[in-house]
Design an enzyme around this catalytic site. Structure first.
Site, PDB file in Angstrom:
ATOM      1  CE1 TYR A 114      -7.448  -5.901  -1.117  1.00 45.31           C
ATOM      2  CE2 TYR A 114      -7.890  -6.343  -3.418  1.00 45.31           C
ATOM      3  CZ  TYR A 114      -8.239  -5.742  -2.230  1.00 45.31           C
ATOM      4  OH  TYR A 114      -9.376  -4.985  -2.163  1.00 45.31           O
ATOM      5  CG  ASP A 116      -9.353  10.989   0.285  1.00 50.91           C
ATOM      6  OD1 ASP A 116      -8.588  11.300  -0.650  1.00 50.91           O
ATOM      7  OD2 ASP A 116      -9.252  11.489   1.429  1.00 50.91           O
ATOM      8  CE  LYS A 118      -5.713   9.225   1.575  1.00 50.95           C
ATOM      9  NZ  LYS A 118      -6.416  10.494   1.917  1.00 50.95           N
ATOM     10  CG  ASP A 146     -11.683  -4.544  -4.746  1.00 53.78           C
ATOM     11  OD1 ASP A 146     -12.744  -4.589  -5.395  1.00 53.78           O
ATOM     12  OD2 ASP A 146     -11.362  -5.407  -3.919  1.00 53.78           O
ATOM     13  CG  ASP A 196     -16.923  -2.892  -6.424  1.00 58.97           C
ATOM     14  OD1 ASP A 196     -16.675  -3.351  -7.555  1.00 58.97           O
ATOM     15  OD2 ASP A 196     -16.932  -3.594  -5.398  1.00 58.97           O
TER      16      ASP A 196
END
Length: 370
Positions: free
Chosen positions: A142, A226, A193, A250, A254
């Site tokens: 970001y 993941d 990852k 993020d 959620d």
């Protein structure tokens, strides 16, 4: 009694509605003598753009710098879909995070007993859920540069976002996660990852080194991001503290939000580095939900995430642990009594609006304090 300065930034959409209920509760704690809260108000997001042509003004940023804590509502909406990218409503929140140095985002995902049936998962999967996601907030994709869209020689375009982390950025968020785990169930899960991303390789190396050198008494596991997403909907109670980068945090937070029944239930805290002289941190507290323009002005939004965000302010900024526990208990009791806003309604419950839910929490605070 020292006066604590609160900057209230309601923002857009349902932000002003839910923040109004929080201000009632702030007033109640002030009257009870928990702290002397002095409230200042400012603009952020689309409302700031309409007033100043910027997503947050320099004057309101100065108020944020001077505040002991910032209470933030929500920003954005279709009204501002075509404003310049650098002035979009969300840019105000990003500036607050950057300029205040708010690198640690804490997002608890707690399933209240009365809401287990409201989750999209089976009640037995989420009953007793209590996860704390620690998200790095000022680095990563970001904020990394270059961040651009360029036109190539053949007329096609190429977009670039840069995932960038330094050793120091990873070390400081890792330490926050381990310290918090020591106050909970003493387990940290680190999600990245490393199998396909160099930033993930460095993340895993640094977390492992900090754990070995400083927190060997805390359980540590590494999980691919993941797979972590899958595990959150398969067996979420295996996690205690989950630490991860800005992008994955993020997304994963959620996912965790929906385990609790509604985005309207999830608070968050964004913390800066501790001042060595005062022990204080810059801090911003906000609900995880967005501005929800489709229901703005209807008086039906769920204020609990924003109220719980103030509970986190009591806990982390003002060290008023007993007051935070009292507010959390009031919320739990109101839900157990069957009161619901529309987003968390179920059979045999009574649906109320935003103000009525805030009033019910206030009434329960009074009852518990009698």
């Amino acid at each position: 009694m020292a006066t604590q300065k609160l900057l209230v930034l309601p923002g857009d959409g349902i932000g002003p509605e839910v923040m109004g209920e929080v201000e009632k509760i702030v007033g109640w704690f002030t009257r009870r003598g928990v702290a002397a809260f002095e409230i200042e108000r400012g603009l952020v997001g689309g409302s700031a753009y309409d007033a100043h042509g910027e997503s947050i003004s320099n004057a309101d940023m100065a108020l944020a710098q001077a505040a002991d804590a910032v209470l933030f509502g929500a920003v954005g909406g279709p009204k501002w879909a075509d404003v310049p990218y650098s002035k979009r409503p969300e840019a105000g929140l990003l500036r607050l995070r950057r300029d205040l140095g708010l690198f640690a985002n804490l997002r608890p995902a707690i399933c209240f007993p009365a809401l287990a049936a409201a989750s999209s998962l089976k009640p037995e999967v989420v009953e007793g859920l209590d996860i704390l996601i620690v998200r790095e907030l000022t680095g990563g994709v970001y904020f990394g540069e270059p961040k651009e869209i360029v036109t190539l020689e053949d007329g096609s375009q190429r977009a670039v976002d840069t995932q960038l982390y330094t050793t120091g950025e990873i070390e400081r968020i890792t330490r926050v996660a381990f310290e918090l785990a020591k106050t909970r169930r003493n387990k940290v899960s680190s999600a990245e990852k490393h199998n396909v991303m160099k930033s993930g390789v460095l993340w895993k190396q640094v977390v492992t080194r900090v754990h070995k050198a400083e927190f060997a008494d805390v359980e540590l596991e590494h999980v691919l991001a993941d797979n972590c997403a899958m595990q959150l909907v398969r067996r979420p109670k295996q996690y205690d503290v989950l630490v991860t980068d800005n992008l994955f945090g993020d997304i994963l937070s959620d996912i965790a939000a929906m385990l609790t029944g509604s985005l309207g239930m999830l608070p968050s805290a964004s913390l800066g580095a501790e001042d060595p002289a005062t022990g204080k941190r810059k801090a911003l507290y906000e609900p995880v939900h967005g501005s929800a323009p489709d229901i703005a002005g209807k008086g039906i939004a769920n204020p609990i995430a924003t109220v719980s965000s103030f509970s986190m302010a009591l806990r982390y900024s003002f060290k008023a642990i007993a007051a935070a526990d009292l507010l959390d208990k009031a919320i739990t009791n109101v839900l157990a009594a069957g009161l619901r806003t529309a987003d968390i309604q179920s059979d045999n419950t009574h649906v109320v609006g935003t103000a009525a839910m805030g009033d019910a929490i206030l009434a329960e605070l009074e009852r518990l304090s009698a």
